[in-house]
Write a protein that holds these residues in place. Structure first.
Motif, mmCIF file in Angstrom:
data_model
loop_
_atom_site.group_PDB
_atom_site.id
_atom_site.type_symbol
_atom_site.label_atom_id
_atom_site.label_comp_id
_atom_site.label_asym_id
_atom_site.label_seq_id
_atom_site.Cartn_x
_atom_site.Cartn_y
_atom_site.Cartn_z
ATOM 1 N N VAL A 1 81.607 63.384 162.035
ATOM 2 C CA VAL A 1 81.731 61.936 162.233
ATOM 3 C C VAL A 1 83.192 61.552 162.036
ATOM 4 O O VAL A 1 83.817 61.974 161.067
ATOM 5 C CB VAL A 1 80.843 61.175 161.230
ATOM 6 C CG1 VAL A 1 80.997 59.686 161.377
ATOM 7 C CG2 VAL A 1 79.397 61.592 161.405
ATOM 8 N N PRO A 2 83.787 60.766 162.946
ATOM 9 C CA PRO A 2 85.192 60.374 162.781
ATOM 10 C C PRO A 2 85.373 59.474 161.557
ATOM 11 O O PRO A 2 84.474 58.728 161.168
ATOM 12 C CB PRO A 2 85.523 59.611 164.064
ATOM 13 C CG PRO A 2 84.228 59.295 164.693
ATOM 14 C CD PRO A 2 83.222 60.255 164.180
ATOM 15 N N GLU B 1 69.833 57.370 158.860
ATOM 16 C CA GLU B 1 70.300 58.715 158.504
ATOM 17 C C GLU B 1 70.920 59.485 159.667
ATOM 18 O O GLU B 1 71.738 60.368 159.447
ATOM 19 C CB GLU B 1 69.164 59.528 157.892
ATOM 20 C CG GLU B 1 67.989 59.765 158.830
ATOM 21 C CD GLU B 1 66.860 60.480 158.155
ATOM 22 O OE1 GLU B 1 66.348 61.434 158.756
ATOM 23 O OE2 GLU B 1 66.508 60.081 157.032
ATOM 24 N N ASN B 2 70.573 59.143 160.905
ATOM 25 C CA ASN B 2 71.114 59.869 162.054
ATOM 26 C C ASN B 2 71.976 59.019 162.979
ATOM 27 O O ASN B 2 72.614 59.555 163.878
ATOM 28 C CB ASN B 2 69.987 60.497 162.870
ATOM 29 C CG ASN B 2 69.312 61.632 162.139
ATOM 30 O OD1 ASN B 2 69.935 62.302 161.328
ATOM 31 N ND2 ASN B 2 68.043 61.841 162.404
ATOM 32 N N SER B 3 72.005 57.715 162.822
ATOM 33 C CA SER B 3 72.761 56.830 163.700
ATOM 34 C C SER B 3 73.979 56.267 162.974
ATOM 35 O O SER B 3 73.864 55.778 161.860
ATOM 36 C CB SER B 3 71.894 55.667 164.177
ATOM 37 O OG SER B 3 70.822 56.143 164.942
ATOM 38 N N ILE B 4 75.113 56.330 163.658
ATOM 39 C CA ILE B 4 76.367 55.835 163.085
ATOM 40 C C ILE B 4 77.079 55.004 164.138
ATOM 41 O O ILE B 4 77.226 55.437 165.280
ATOM 42 C CB ILE B 4 77.258 57.003 162.618
ATOM 43 C CG1 ILE B 4 76.546 57.769 161.515
ATOM 44 C CG2 ILE B 4 78.608 56.511 162.159
ATOM 45 C CD1 ILE B 4 77.183 59.056 161.117
ATOM 46 N N HIS B 5 77.519 53.803 163.754
ATOM 47 C CA HIS B 5 78.282 52.935 164.641
ATOM 48 C C HIS B 5 79.750 53.010 164.233
ATOM 49 O O HIS B 5 80.084 52.802 163.070
ATOM 50 C CB HIS B 5 77.802 51.491 164.548
ATOM 51 C CG HIS B 5 76.455 51.285 165.164
ATOM 52 N ND1 HIS B 5 75.902 50.043 165.286
ATOM 53 C CD2 HIS B 5 75.569 52.138 165.716
ATOM 54 C CE1 HIS B 5 74.722 50.153 165.875
ATOM 55 N NE2 HIS B 5 74.498 51.415 166.138
ATOM 56 N N VAL B 6 80.613 53.285 165.217
ATOM 57 C CA VAL B 6 82.048 53.406 164.985
ATOM 58 C C VAL B 6 82.751 52.322 165.792
ATOM 59 O O VAL B 6 82.592 52.249 167.007
ATOM 60 C CB VAL B 6 82.565 54.808 165.395
ATOM 61 C CG1 VAL B 6 84.059 54.894 165.240
ATOM 62 C CG2 VAL B 6 81.873 55.886 164.597
ATOM 63 N N MET C 1 73.260 66.981 162.797
ATOM 64 C CA MET C 1 73.712 66.347 164.012
ATOM 65 C C MET C 1 73.446 64.837 163.907
ATOM 66 O O MET C 1 72.368 64.427 163.503
ATOM 67 C CB MET C 1 72.980 66.901 165.222
ATOM 68 C CG MET C 1 73.189 68.384 165.465
ATOM 69 S SD MET C 1 74.818 68.787 166.002
ATOM 70 C CE MET C 1 74.642 68.599 167.728
ATOM 71 N N ASN C 2 74.458 64.064 164.274
ATOM 72 C CA ASN C 2 74.371 62.615 164.207
ATOM 73 C C ASN C 2 74.611 62.011 165.584
ATOM 74 O O ASN C 2 75.407 62.534 166.357
ATOM 75 C CB ASN C 2 75.418 62.053 163.243
ATOM 76 C CG ASN C 2 75.183 62.519 161.832
ATOM 77 O OD1 ASN C 2 74.066 62.561 161.363
ATOM 78 N ND2 ASN C 2 76.257 62.877 161.148
#
Length: 71
Positions: free
Chosen positions: A21-22, A45-50, A1-2
């Protein structure tokens, strides 16, 4: 899970906990507005900026024809 953070320019639109994740170029709908993913950045490892580019909303005013009203 992100944890996925959706940004338009520097404005945070939405943060979600997602399994998928898109990817770049994918079409999205956020808060009823259509948009496309322009970039995906992994912060840790768990945070993604889109980064998202949203379509412009046309606010057209209705033209009222007063000639048909009864006087």
């Amino acid at each position: 899970m992100n944890v996925v953070y959706f940004f338009e320019n520097k404005n945070l639109l939405l943060s979600q906990l997602l399994k998928h994740v898109p990817s770049v170029g994918e079409d999205l709908t956020i808060k009823g507005r259509k948009g496309k993913v322009s970039s995906v950045n992994s912060v840790d490892e768990n945070s993604i900026h889109v980064q998202v580019i949203l379509e412009k909303v046309n606010k057209s005013k209705l033209i009222v024809d007063n000639s048909k009203k009864k006087k």
